[in-house]
Design an enzyme around this catalytic site. Structure first.
Site, PDB file in Angstrom:
ATOM      1  N   ASP A   9       0.378  -1.236  -0.097  1.00  0.00           N
ATOM      2  CA  ASP A   9      -0.207  -0.107   0.251  1.00  0.00           C
ATOM      3  C   ASP A   9       0.179   1.289   0.227  1.00  0.00           C
ATOM      4  O   ASP A   9      -0.176   2.385  -0.267  1.00  0.00           O
ATOM      5  CB  ASP A   9      -0.539   0.240   0.666  1.00  0.00           C
ATOM      6  CG  ASP A   9      -2.023  -0.488   0.731  1.00  0.00           C
ATOM      7  OD1 ASP A   9      -2.606  -0.653  -0.508  1.00  0.00           O
ATOM      8  OD2 ASP A   9      -2.882  -1.155   1.543  1.00  0.00           O
ATOM      9  N   TYR A  19      -9.948  -0.088   2.490  1.00  0.00           N
ATOM     10  CA  TYR A  19     -10.142  -0.127   4.294  1.00  0.00           C
ATOM     11  C   TYR A  19      -9.491   0.870   4.383  1.00  0.00           C
ATOM     12  O   TYR A  19      -9.070   1.364   3.500  1.00  0.00           O
ATOM     13  CB  TYR A  19      -8.685  -1.205   3.971  1.00  0.00           C
ATOM     14  CG  TYR A  19      -8.856  -2.607   3.745  1.00  0.00           C
ATOM     15  CD1 TYR A  19     -10.316  -2.851   5.063  1.00  0.00           C
ATOM     16  CD2 TYR A  19      -9.310  -3.826   3.386  1.00  0.00           C
ATOM     17  CE1 TYR A  19     -10.428  -4.489   5.338  1.00  0.00           C
ATOM     18  CE2 TYR A  19      -9.258  -5.218   3.499  1.00  0.00           C
ATOM     19  CZ  TYR A  19      -9.913  -5.481   4.569  1.00  0.00           C
ATOM     20  OH  TYR A  19     -10.685  -6.945   5.056  1.00  0.00           O
TER      21      TYR A  19
END
Lengths: 765, 765
Positions: free
Chosen positions: B370, B451
């Site tokens: 990420d 998320y």
């Protein structure tokens, strides 16, 4: 029976100056009344809800509820009428008398209970268990009897509670019934070396009120001098001194010890002296800003859960459950329902082991099984504003011991709280959605001797239930000399004696009925060749494995959480074909949950429930408890040997019970002085819905907000009836008055050698 | 270079109707101002402290602080002046231009930083890193440059930041620089089967505004139709369609696919249709009592910590630290001191992997790293009363990307809170002692696509620091067909795609200086024959083992917590001879912390930091980060290969760094719909003093009470200046106004195949 093998060190020498472990001298006043919470109740603002009632009405009678005072009295009276028992009133009983130690409820058989709860069957008959100490014999023993049905009538009878044991007999031998003789024996032995004690320890231990030392094990102030006795039999004139130990040198006679001590090369160790370091009061420089009151939680608009005080029945959101309280294990929960369906039939502590190790015979031979002392007697009043939020709802609890019914007031608290993080959040390009995580906690704290065990059952909006245990209080410690392999030196002459905590919980889950299966869903690395790729790929898969037999039902928690452990009802798939179930997982801690030692020389046949992380057994009405409070009298011949539960029975879609350990390996370091702190001494497991519902259950709460926005700013604030708290709160009015604390007299456990345990009921009631 | 091996599925077909994963369409407005917190500040009651100041003055300049807007602008301007770079302004740059993607601080070398912080040395020169995408070439690449010293002057230069890589070059190949071509390619390919799509999916995917479907991977609404392309090179006329996949059957040509579809026995699967189930709003019956406001925490008497807003420096009790914020990893902490001594030089996230697996090529080939997207850009404004207590202190943070300096307002919160359980308690026969557990939390939340990661750093009075990550938001999911080995079916035609989260933290501990050693203190079962016993006993011991070399420095967390992991300064024993140190231990979760797969076909050489629980390396100024945001462009040839840090160097009393993973194995079940909840998706580690001080540090707080009693009742209530909160709190006045939320535009990550990653900076900066 020759018991000398079980006798290692019956007594030992250590310091008991006034300090944190002063022996109980005050009269018992368990049931003393307090007005502490009345102040709070008056100051609490009224609820702004016009429809919600904080009073619940239990849909069924609480068939698990503790014996009433009347029931207990009638049982005791009934037993005194059975002349063959030859009972003496507990208050008058000595070592050579027979006396009732404990009276408690015999939990109804699950079969009968479910018939009543689910099928309109009759209320199950109530029965009591009476634990009687038989001292009027050369071979003293204890025995459990079942008495009933209650209320006592002409049809009531009593019988040995053999069916609740695995040994086949409710009797267990008491090898050390003569505490008075032992006290005198210890003084007589030490008198022979008074000069050595004066030299080595600079004090006396004669039994006099102005003694410097006590002959005792568990304390922050051990001094490292030990003697070994064979105290087999009840005639102390036949007892034998077998040697002395000092500085890891064993002297098999007093003469040998004296001769060594007289020699110039005898090594004398530093004394372990008390001073302010053993106290827990504020010490050290004040923190900046710490005179300002810190944040505090308030409940401005009233209680959002309901309690049936009489039936000890509680409703919160989609959960409901019954409470009971026992002498042995304290607080227990029954019939936990979620959205109207039972998910747990029984949830509660079974046993708490604290297994020590050390160079010296006291540490080496100590492994407490705390139900021996009981969690009920030591679950004292809680302090609002510290132990529980000021706005908590408190309940009382009662236990019956030494023919006294004792009520702890306000020793169970129930409260909602915000644990400080959300249940749900998501932000996107056009909205932000946030859901509060309001949890409901049921708490009690038992101070069993040196340790304060705090027990939480925490219910959450997503359908999960977390069981947490935390430990604070005083460590049991060892004399520092040469104990380096068993702990750190933590003070001038003190070693923080290493030990394992293993606390076993019974979790009798029932998912959509009693026919359930335990499954492991394993996350495993695999190599796979897919049709869309020319290469074999290194990836992972989910593999499902059923635990279908008790032969495979002693489990370790997998390293790196590689397996999910589930209880499912395989015959109740959801609409997508996935069996509905609950997941069981560790949630806090990480310092260990089961014993290091798998074949302890101390616990012998009494450790079966503590050698693994988790066990599964087929539910039986005769296999109610993993341990027995009297196992500690003779751990090699326990009343309940948990290993005997495992007899190859099928676990396939049947009524299964989980037995799960929490705990930690605890090697106390300097930060455990004066007290271990809860922050780093906690362990927990959580059960949570797993394909149980069709979505996240917390979506039902009003306590959420959605903020819609675009590049022009907020377009809509969507609320669902869960507005932020409003109005004025008078913090002064809700301050607790600590002067109203009841001051339950704390008692403590005595040193004991589990290889030769003794009856400690005088102090523990 | 032939890259076809790295091309598996460059694109895929799935639904993108308006729903939780709508693609970003709105203009960026990161720095839009908000007045949300001003209301709170005005309503906050004044402090009752006359001496404590909530304003701190940093003792040293924050040399870790993010680049200022001016610094960033001057770096960008300087680079545009370097004609050989041939830069185009980011706003104007296309696929065939060179453009600056990110500008950030090059963290000062620790050597220089310590010289400044500890030895009165000069402030280290500041340098920037500029991440430049070079598109004006047949072989596009990205390259990091170091620019400085700052402020830009005639002596400033720039150079490839090679020394911060393990590959030896700061360049990495971009195999997918042509997003525009790819979009068109995908539409062209799907146009050839528009009739099949209409039949199978009952919709269109033509690129038109009224399309039913998008060609895309990550969503709650995948439809199970995939095609495989070889998109090697920049000339899309040479790209090749390599086949179709539906229902786990691979068709290597469109003709083959069409023929199968035309046949009567072609299996068509259910559609995965959106409706209210994909929304997170309140749904289901309201809970009883839930219209009543729940408990809330208040801070009635003012803030008890101090902040230097300009220097981003914080003091709370005996802790102090500096904050910084980076584009790649968001919030970071530096120079954490405890009682005046540094215990951690650097604490912060390194990388977050979400590694999926599945039957289909998208799930199988997805493993997000990420930092590619960055935690900084997605760390949006927090909402008081939900994300953080209403009384929190909020800070802003800035990052610089696409030649824009973006400030998130109020995206970091600091607050004290009572976590709901005590620090210490003990009751005895004559007193009860209780100490509050007031903790201090630093929090930020990053929504990286689906998320929401919430990051907490929690400081406690006992000297411990807990690092917690929690995940909420939407799962990435898979089409349900035949995916049973990789997840549960969670909706009509949806599988909750299984994945592992592994988030790596750098924990550069310095215990009383930089010369430290990592030790394992192992609790091991042993058989011992003691002099005082005739039998060999089964017991346990504490065994100390040093990790002295990087060869032994990749560790798994032991099963059942059997080893304690410590960082100690072996040359700094306490007065009892025990080395002073800190313990590192897991504290929350239990569902796994590192990857299941140890040799992932997706992550290739970029996974070294995620295969174990914990790593120890020797600190080097050239080994600053475990991962690199650009690794994702070419995971087989990463800029930083963490495994290369391990080169047999001695770890014995030297400057060591820990790299530790948090995470979980996540097999989403129905309860993950619509969103995963934080309660069961959390993981944490805690560091705590271990023989570091001579007693429990929390003894210094005033927030304790001792109640002395005897059988007559309470005799003394001893307080230490930490009285209960008092006065009136106006809850209405401190209600946040959600209409003032800034509404940062959330962006999201796009589907990508790590075997052939592409430049996603258009959407992520």
């Amino acid at each position: 029976m020759l018991v000398s093998a079980a006798v290692v060190f019956s007594s030992l020498l250590s310091c008991a100056v006034a300090g944190p472990h002063a022996r109980l001298k005050s009269p018992k006043n368990w049931a003393k009344k307090t007005a502490l919470m009345e102040v709070l109740a008056a100051a609490s603002p009224p609820s702004n809800s016009t429809t919600f009632s904080p009073v619940a009405v239990a849909p069924k009678a609480n068939i698990f509820i503790s014996l009433t005072d009347d029931e207990a009295a009638s049982v005791i009276s009934f037993l005194h009428n059975q002349t063959e028992l030859n009972l003496t009133a507990a208050a008058d009983a000595g070592a050579w008398d027979n006396a009732i130690e404990v009276v408690d409820l015999v939990q109804p058989n699950k079969t009968d209970a479910l018939e009543y709860l689910d099928n309109g069957g009759a209320v199950p008959d109530r029965f009591a268990v009476a634990r009687i100490a038989f001292g009027a014999t050369d071979e003293p023993y204890l025995q459990d009897f079942i008495v009933g049905p209650l209320p006592i009538s002409n049809s009531s009878t009593y019988a040995s509670l053999d069916w609740a044991t695995t040994s086949g007999s409710a009797k267990i031998r008491n090898h050390n019934a003569d505490e008075d003789l032992l006290t005198q024996w210890n003084l007589d032995v030490t008198a022979t070396v008074a000069d050595i004690i004066l030299d080595l320890l600079n004090g006396t231990a004669t039994g006099s009120d102005d003694d410097d030392f006590d002959i005792w094990g568990e304390t922050l102030l051990p001094q490292g001098l030990f003697f070994k006795s064979d105290i087999t039999g009840r005639d102390s004139s036949k007892w034998q001194l077998q040697g002395w130990l000092y500085g890891d040198v064993f002297y098999s006679t007093t003469e040998e010890f004296r001769q060594a001590w007289s020699s110039p090369d005898f090594v004398k160790y530093d004394l372990n002296l008390p001073s302010s370091w053993i106290g827990s009061d504020q010490t050290g420089d004040f923190f900046p800003g710490d005179n300002i009151a810190p944040p505090i939680a308030v409940q401005p608009n009233g209680q959002r859960f309901s309690v049936d005080e009489e039936q000890k029945y509680v409703e919160w959101m989609d959960f409901s459950f019954y409470i009971t309280f026992t002498r042995d294990t304290g607080l227990r929960l029954f019939d936990i329902k979620y959205k109207g369906d039972r998910i747990i039939y029984e949830l509660g502590l079974q046993e708490a082991i604290a297994h020590y190790a050390g160079l010296d015979p006291v540490q080496s031979a100590t492994s407490y099984m705390d139900t021996f002392y009981g969690f009920g007697p030591y679950a004292f009043e809680l302090v609002p504003g510290f132990d529980c939020p000021t706005y908590s709802h408190f309940l009382n609890a009662t236990f019956h011991a030494a023919e006294v019914s004792t009520t702890h007031r306000n020793n169970i608290c129930l409260f909602e709280s915000d644990p400080g993080y959300l249940m749900q959040r998501h932000s996107s390009s056009n909205y932000l959605a946030l859901t509060k995580n309001i949890v409901f906690t049921l708490r009690s704290v038992s101070t069993v001797g040196n340790y304060d065990y705090s027990f939480d059952y925490v219910f959450a909006l997503d359908g999960s239930i977390e069981t947490i245990v935390r430990a604070s209080g005083y460590i049991q410690s060892a004399f520092y000399a040469k104990n380096n392999d068993y702990g750190y030196q933590v003070h001038d002459a003190l070693s923080g004696s290493m030990h394992d905590h293993a606390l076993n919980w019974k979790v009798d889950m029932d998912i959509l009925g009693t026919e359930n299966t335990f499954v492991k869903h394993k996350i495993v690395p695999v190599q796979v060749k897919y049709p869309w790729s020319n290469n074999t790929r290194s990836t992972m898969q989910l593999q499902r494995e059923r635990v279908e037999n008790e032969d495979d039902a002693k489990l370790y928690w997998p390293r790196n959480g590689a397996d999910m452990f589930l209880v499912e009802n395989s015959d109740q798939p959801n609409k997508y074909g996935e069996p509905r179930g609950y997941k069981i997982a560790p949630s806090r801690g990480g310092a260990g949950m089961h014993l290091t030692i798998q074949n302890s020389s101390v616990l012998l046949k009494s450790q079966g429930f503590a050698t693994h992380g988790l066990y599964i057994t087929k539910q039986k009405d005769t296999e109610v408890r993993a341990s027995h409070a009297n196992n500690d009298y003779d751990p090699g011949h326990p009343l309940i040997d948990f290993d005997a539960f495992f007899d190859s029975e099928s676990l396939n879609q049947t009524d299964i019970v989980l037995w799960l350990n929490l705990g930690m390996h605890h090697v106390p370091h300097t930060g455990d002085l004066p007290n271990t702190v809860f922050t780093t001494a906690q362990s927990a497991f959580i059960i949570s819905p797993h394909n149980y519902l069709l979505n996240d259950a917390s979506r039902a709460t009003r306590q959420m907000v959605r903020i819609d926005y675009n590049s022009s700013g907020v377009q809509l604030v969507k609320e669902f009836g869960g507005k932020m708290p409003s109005g004025m709160v008078n913090l002064t009015a809700i301050q607790p008055n600590f002067n109203n604390y009841e001051g339950d007299i704390a008692t403590r456990k005595f040193p004991y050698d589990p290889l030769h345990p003794y009856n400690d009921t005088e102090s523990i009631v």
